[in-house]
Enzyme design. Structure first.
Site, PDB file in Angstrom:
ATOM      1  N   GLU A  85      33.789  46.650  38.284  1.00  0.00           N
ATOM      2  CA  GLU A  85      32.762  46.185  39.204  1.00  0.00           C
ATOM      3  C   GLU A  85      32.585  44.708  38.911  1.00  0.00           C
ATOM      4  O   GLU A  85      32.424  44.318  37.755  1.00  0.00           O
ATOM      5  CB  GLU A  85      31.449  46.947  38.969  1.00  0.00           C
ATOM      6  CG  GLU A  85      31.539  48.435  39.214  1.00  0.00           C
ATOM      7  CD  GLU A  85      31.533  48.782  40.695  1.00  0.00           C
ATOM      8  OE1 GLU A  85      31.222  47.880  41.516  1.00  0.00           O
ATOM      9  OE2 GLU A  85      31.830  49.930  41.043  1.00  0.00           O
ATOM     10  N   THR A 133      36.566  37.250  32.411  1.00  0.00           N
ATOM     11  CA  THR A 133      35.957  36.209  33.222  1.00  0.00           C
ATOM     12  C   THR A 133      35.327  35.136  32.347  1.00  0.00           C
ATOM     13  O   THR A 133      34.877  35.405  31.225  1.00  0.00           O
ATOM     14  CB  THR A 133      34.864  36.821  34.131  1.00  0.00           C
ATOM     15  OG1 THR A 133      34.104  35.775  34.754  1.00  0.00           O
ATOM     16  CG2 THR A 133      33.896  37.682  33.330  1.00  0.00           C
ATOM     17  N   ASP A 134      35.250  33.918  32.882  1.00  0.00           N
ATOM     18  CA  ASP A 134      34.568  32.851  32.151  1.00  0.00           C
ATOM     19  C   ASP A 134      33.063  33.081  32.067  1.00  0.00           C
ATOM     20  O   ASP A 134      32.371  32.446  31.252  1.00  0.00           O
ATOM     21  CB  ASP A 134      34.863  31.492  32.787  1.00  0.00           C
ATOM     22  CG  ASP A 134      34.437  31.374  34.250  1.00  0.00           C
ATOM     23  OD1 ASP A 134      33.978  32.369  34.834  1.00  0.00           O
ATOM     24  OD2 ASP A 134      34.591  30.270  34.815  1.00  0.00           O
ATOM     25  N   GLU A 135      32.541  34.006  32.865  1.00  0.00           N
ATOM     26  CA  GLU A 135      31.100  34.252  32.854  1.00  0.00           C
ATOM     27  C   GLU A 135      30.606  34.824  31.527  1.00  0.00           C
ATOM     28  O   GLU A 135      29.405  34.778  31.239  1.00  0.00           O
ATOM     29  CB  GLU A 135      30.708  35.173  34.012  1.00  0.00           C
ATOM     30  CG  GLU A 135      30.940  34.540  35.370  1.00  0.00           C
ATOM     31  CD  GLU A 135      30.344  35.332  36.514  1.00  0.00           C
ATOM     32  OE1 GLU A 135      29.216  35.840  36.363  1.00  0.00           O
ATOM     33  OE2 GLU A 135      31.019  35.450  37.558  1.00  0.00           O
ATOM     34  N   TYR A 161      26.544  41.969  34.940  1.00  0.00           N
ATOM     35  CA  TYR A 161      27.999  41.942  35.121  1.00  0.00           C
ATOM     36  C   TYR A 161      28.688  41.277  33.933  1.00  0.00           C
ATOM     37  O   TYR A 161      29.600  41.846  33.321  1.00  0.00           O
ATOM     38  CB  TYR A 161      28.365  41.202  36.406  1.00  0.00           C
ATOM     39  CG  TYR A 161      29.808  40.744  36.441  1.00  0.00           C
ATOM     40  CD1 TYR A 161      30.851  41.666  36.416  1.00  0.00           C
ATOM     41  CD2 TYR A 161      30.133  39.381  36.474  1.00  0.00           C
ATOM     42  CE1 TYR A 161      32.175  41.255  36.420  1.00  0.00           C
ATOM     43  CE2 TYR A 161      31.450  38.967  36.484  1.00  0.00           C
ATOM     44  CZ  TYR A 161      32.468  39.900  36.456  1.00  0.00           C
ATOM     45  OH  TYR A 161      33.773  39.490  36.450  1.00  0.00           O
ATOM     46  N   LYS A 165      31.297  42.755  30.978  1.00  0.00           N
ATOM     47  CA  LYS A 165      32.639  42.230  30.713  1.00  0.00           C
ATOM     48  C   LYS A 165      32.768  41.741  29.268  1.00  0.00           C
ATOM     49  O   LYS A 165      33.814  41.932  28.631  1.00  0.00           O
ATOM     50  CB  LYS A 165      32.958  41.094  31.694  1.00  0.00           C
ATOM     51  CG  LYS A 165      33.106  41.538  33.138  1.00  0.00           C
ATOM     52  CD  LYS A 165      34.291  42.466  33.352  1.00  0.00           C
ATOM     53  CE  LYS A 165      35.612  41.746  33.262  1.00  0.00           C
ATOM     54  NZ  LYS A 165      36.769  42.639  33.580  1.00  0.00           N
ATOM     55  N   ASN A 190      36.532  31.143  38.733  1.00  0.00           N
ATOM     56  CA  ASN A 190      36.347  31.801  40.029  1.00  0.00           C
ATOM     57  C   ASN A 190      37.635  31.776  40.850  1.00  0.00           C
ATOM     58  O   ASN A 190      38.156  30.710  41.157  1.00  0.00           O
ATOM     59  CB  ASN A 190      35.248  31.101  40.826  1.00  0.00           C
ATOM     60  CG  ASN A 190      33.860  31.536  40.410  1.00  0.00           C
ATOM     61  OD1 ASN A 190      33.585  31.708  39.224  1.00  0.00           O
ATOM     62  ND2 ASN A 190      32.993  31.710  41.376  1.00  0.00           N
TER      63      ASN A 190
END
Length: 360
Positions: A85, A133-135, A161, A165, A190
Site C-alpha cells: 500500500e 522509499t525515501d520517505e 505509510y 515501509k 517520487n
C-alpha cells in the site's frame, strides 16, 4: 534461466519493471504475483501478457502458505518485492491496512525465501530485493538545499505509510543478519511515468486538467520532491540485483527536485499547448487544506549507487513529464477504466470536504 518473481507486478512501478526485464533480458522468466487491489491492474501488462516468458499468479503476499508454495514451485533467482500500500493519504485514513500489507506481507515473503534458501550450501545466487522509499528518512528543510538523504541518514518516518515501509526495511535487514538471507533495499524518490494510478500528483493533475476539473494542491504547494522517471528506477533495481553488494541499501534519486506548484503549472502549460485548450489554465488550481504530517522536502543523494554500479538518472524532468503526458494522451481507454466507479468516490472522500484556502 534466471527467474524473477515480482510481487506487486500489476501496480505502477512493478508493471514497468516487468516490462523492462522482458525487454532487456534474453533467457529469463518473470513470475508476477499480485493481489489485484484497487491499484493493481492487469491492463498494465497488456504488452507482455502473451509473452511465453511471463506468468501471472493472483495471490496475496500475506498468504504465507501460498508464498511458500510459489517460491518452491518457481525457485526464483530473484525475488523483488514491490507489493505495498503506497499512498500517504490512504494511510492517514486507515493505517492498519498499511501495517498488514507492508509489514506482515513482507515478513510472510521473507519467511518463504528463508525456508527455500536456507541450506548447508547457502543461498547461492538467490537475491531478495525490497523496494522502499525515501520517505522513511523523514523530511528535509527548504532552508537547507544542500542537505540530502543518504543511506546513513537515520530513519524518521512521519506518516503511517512511511512508518510501515521503515518497519519492513528493518525486518529485511534483520533477516539478513539473523538468517543470512541475501538481501538488498532500494529507496527511491517520487516516481512518475506510464501506468501510474491517478491518486498520485502527476496523473491526478493530468486527468483533472483534461476534464476541466479542479486541480487540488495541498497548502501553499511549495513542498519539494525529487522526481524519478520510472524507467530509470527500473534500470537501477535491475543493476542492484545483478551487481549490488549483498546486504546493502542503495538510494535511487532523480536529481530532479521540483515543488508541487511547478509540477502543476508545467502540466497545465504542456496540456493547454498541445490540445489548444484555453480552459486548461491556472484558474483550475485550488489550494486546499494541507494533509496531516506533510513532509516539506525530500532530496536523495544517489552517490553510492553511482560509485559502485555506475547508475545515474538519465531523464531530465522536463523530458520525462513530456513523455508521461504523451502516454496518458495516447492511452485514454486505460485512463477511463481506472478512473471510473470507486475512483470517483475516493476522490470525493479525499478532496471533496477539504477547506479551500485559495484559488489561483
Amino acid at each position: 534461466m534466471k527467474t524473477y518473481l515480482v510481487t506487486g507486478g500489476a501496480g505502477f512501478i512493478g508493471s514497468n519493471f516487468v516490462q523492462f526485464v522482458l525487454a532487456n533480458h534474453d533467457g529469463v522468466r518473470v513470475v508476477n504475483v499480485d493481489a489485484l487491489t484497487y491499484a493493481g491492474n492487469l491492463e498494465n501488462l497488456a504488452p507482455v501478457k502473451d509473452d511465453p516468458r511471463y506468468t501471472f499468479v493472483h495471490a496475496d503476499i500475506c498468504d504465507r502458505a501460498r508464498m511458500r508454495a510459489l517460491i518452491a514451485e518457481y525457485d526464483p533467482t530473484y525475488v523483488v518485492n514491490f507489493a505495498a500500500e503506497s499512498h500517504v493519504d490512504r494511510s492517514i485514513e486507515n493505517p492498519s491496512v498499511f501495517a498488514v500489507t507492508n509489514v506482515l506481507g513482507t515478513i510472510s515473503l521473507l519467511d518463504a525465501v528463508r525456508d527455500a534458501w536456507t541450506s548447508e550450501s547457502g543461498p547461492g545466487d538467490h537475491r531478495y530485493l525490497q523496494v522502499s522509499t525515501d520517505e522513511v528518512y523523514g523530511t528535509l528543510s527548504l532552508d537547507e538545499p544542500d542537505a540530502f538523504f543518504r543511506e546513513s541518514t537515520p530513519l524518521s518516518p512521519h506518516s503511517p505509510y512511511s512508518a510501515s515501509k521503515a518497519s519492513a526495511d528493518m525486518f529485511v535487514l534483520a533477516y539478513a543478519d539473523t538468517f543470512g538471507l541475501p538481501v538488498n533495499i532500494t529507496r527511491c524518490s517520487n516516481n512518475y511515468g506510464p501506468y501510474q494510478f491517478p491518486e498520485k500528483l502527476i496523473p491526478l493533475m493530468i486527468h483533472n486538467a483534461m476534464a476541466h476539473e479542479p486541480l487540488p494542491v495541498y497548502g501553499d504547494g511549495l513542498n519539494v520532491r525529487d522526481w524519478l522517471y520510472v524507467e530509470d528506477h527500473c534500470k537501477a533495481i535491475d543493476l542492484v540485483l545483478e551487481r549490488g553488494r549483498v546486504g546493502e541499501v542503495y538510494n535511487v534519486g532523480g536529481h530532479n527536485e521540483r515543488n508541487n506548484m511547478y509540477i502543476v503549472e508545467r502540466i497545465i502549460s504542456e496540456l493547454s499547448g498541445r490540445l489548444g485548450d484555453p480552459a486548461i489554465s491556472s484558474d483550475l488550481i485550488r489550494h486546499v487544506e494541507d494533509r496531516k504530517g506533510h513532509d516539506r522536502r525530500y532530496g536523495i543523494a544517489p552517490d553510492k549507487i553511482y560509485d559502485e554500479l555506475g547508475w545515474e538518472p538519465e531523464t531530465p524532468f522536463e523530458d520525462g513529464i513530456g513523455r508521461t503526458i504523451s502516454w496518458y494522451l495516447g492511452n485514454q481507454r486505460w485512463v477511463d477504466h481506472v478512473t471510473s466507479g470507486s475512483y470517483r468516490q475516493y476522490f470525493e472522500s479525499m478532496y471533496g470536504n477539504r477547506r479551500i484556502l485559495s484559488e489561483e
